[in-house]
Design a protein around this motif. Structure first.
Motif, short mmCIF file in Angstrom:
data_model
loop_
_atom_site.label_atom_id
_atom_site.label_comp_id
_atom_site.label_asym_id
_atom_site.label_seq_id
_atom_site.Cartn_x
_atom_site.Cartn_y
_atom_site.Cartn_z
N ASP A 290 -8.26 6.83 5.78
CA ASP A 290 -7.45 6.12 4.79
C ASP A 290 -8.21 5.88 3.48
N GLY A 291 -7.51 6.11 2.36
CA GLY A 291 -8.08 5.91 1.04
C GLY A 291 -7.76 4.53 0.49
N GLY A 292 -7.74 4.42 -0.84
CA GLY A 292 -7.70 3.09 -1.45
C GLY A 292 -6.48 2.75 -2.28
N PHE A 293 -5.36 3.48 -2.13
CA PHE A 293 -4.17 3.10 -2.89
C PHE A 293 -3.47 1.92 -2.20
N SER A 294 -4.13 0.78 -2.34
CA SER A 294 -3.73 -0.43 -1.67
C SER A 294 -4.27 -1.59 -2.51
N SER B 253 -13.16 12.53 4.72
CA SER B 253 -12.85 12.38 3.29
C SER B 253 -11.76 11.35 3.14
N ILE B 254 -12.07 10.26 2.42
CA ILE B 254 -11.06 9.21 2.32
C ILE B 254 -9.89 9.72 1.47
N GLU C 55 0.85 -1.19 0.00
CA GLU C 55 0.00 0.00 0.00
C GLU C 55 0.89 1.24 0.00
N LEU C 56 0.28 2.32 -0.48
CA LEU C 56 0.99 3.59 -0.54
C LEU C 56 0.56 4.42 0.66
N PRO D 189 -3.51 7.65 0.56
CA PRO D 189 -4.26 8.47 -0.39
C PRO D 189 -5.18 7.61 -1.27
N GLY D 190 -5.92 8.29 -2.15
CA GLY D 190 -6.72 7.59 -3.15
C GLY D 190 -8.20 7.57 -2.86
#
Ligand code: ZN
Ligand code: ZN
Length: 246
Positions: free
Chosen positions: A114-118, A108-109, A3-4, A58-59
């Motif tokens: 945590d967002g979805g750059f995974s 805000s993801i 993941e980033l 991020p993401g």
């Protein structure tokens, strides 16, 4: 699995991801297939968003496949989906009048959640929207930024033949050009970057030009999609008397 992460401003880390916690009944696990890099991801990275929290993954422009579905999540495994980028409480005055996007309790993801750059992540199923088979992943990744434009253009109530000036030919600007054109408007796009204007060469009926070439008091609507103080100021002089911009 990796993941980033943005550990702190200007520090991007690719790391092994920790195993996901066990799925809650209302959640789905999503295997990410596509992710768009938004201007706000860059702003979080550069430390330019005040309400960003670190470390953060991020993401938020995401496409994926539901790999596992909690007992009350109601989204079958294997469903291709996109996600809405903001959470909401569902109980405040804004949520109750279907303005969840401005819920004061929102997260805000990719910014302060945590967002979805995974490879995969889990999320409450109420933020997950199935997509039709005929929409490819490459196109579906534009659904979230396009939703911003759909929301804005709905407010304008565009009529066929209305003249629309779009300032800025980044992702949001180009999506505005495409949607306003689709709705029958007479669209002009401006950018100071020649390369971005070139992307519109294959659409000869769209006038794509440098801002200096635009006369004042010309357009029914002006859409500001560059996000700079100068362009916000200048959009008013290109509007006809009594018209609108956003
Ligand atoms: Zn975005
Ligand atoms: Zn709310």
């Amino acid at each position: 699995m990796s993941e980033l992460f943005i550990a702190e401003p200007n520090s991007l880390v690719l790391r092994d991801s920790a195993p996901l916690e066990s799925l809650r009944a209302n959640e789905v696990k999503i295997r990410v297939t596509y992710g768009g890099i938004c201007g706000s991801d860059l702003s979080v990275y550069r430390g330019k968003i005040q309400h960003a929290t670190y470390p953060v993954r991020p993401g938020h422009e995401l496409v994926g496949v539901v790999e596992e579905s909690g007992s009350v999540a109601n989204i079958p495994e294997g469903t291709r989906v996109v996600v809405t980028p903001n959470t909401f409480c569902g109980e405040c005055e804004y949520c109750l009048r279907e303005q969840e996007n401005i819920c004061p309790h929102k997260k805000s993801i990719g910014i302060n959640a945590d967002g979805g750059f995974s490879h995969e992540f889990s999320i409450d199923a109420r933020y997950v929207i199935p997509i039709p088979d005929e929409v490819s992943d490459e196109k579906a990744v534009l659904i979230e930024p396009l939703a911003v434009i759909v929301h804005g253009l709905k407010k304008l109530n565009l009529r066929k033949g209305d003249s629309v000036l779009v300032i800025g030919c980044g992702t949001e600007g180009l999506l505005t050009v495409a949607l306003a054109d689709y709705l029958g408007a007479d669209v002009t796009a401006v950018d100071i970057n020649e390369e971005k204007l070139k992307m519109l060469e294959s659409f000869p009926h769209i006038q794509a030009t440098h801002p200096d070439a635009i006369d004042p008091d010309t357009f029914d609507y002006v859409v500001e999609a560059a996000g700079t103080p100068q362009s916000v100021q200048s959009c008013f002089r290109w509007l006809k008397q009594g018209d609108l911009c956003f």
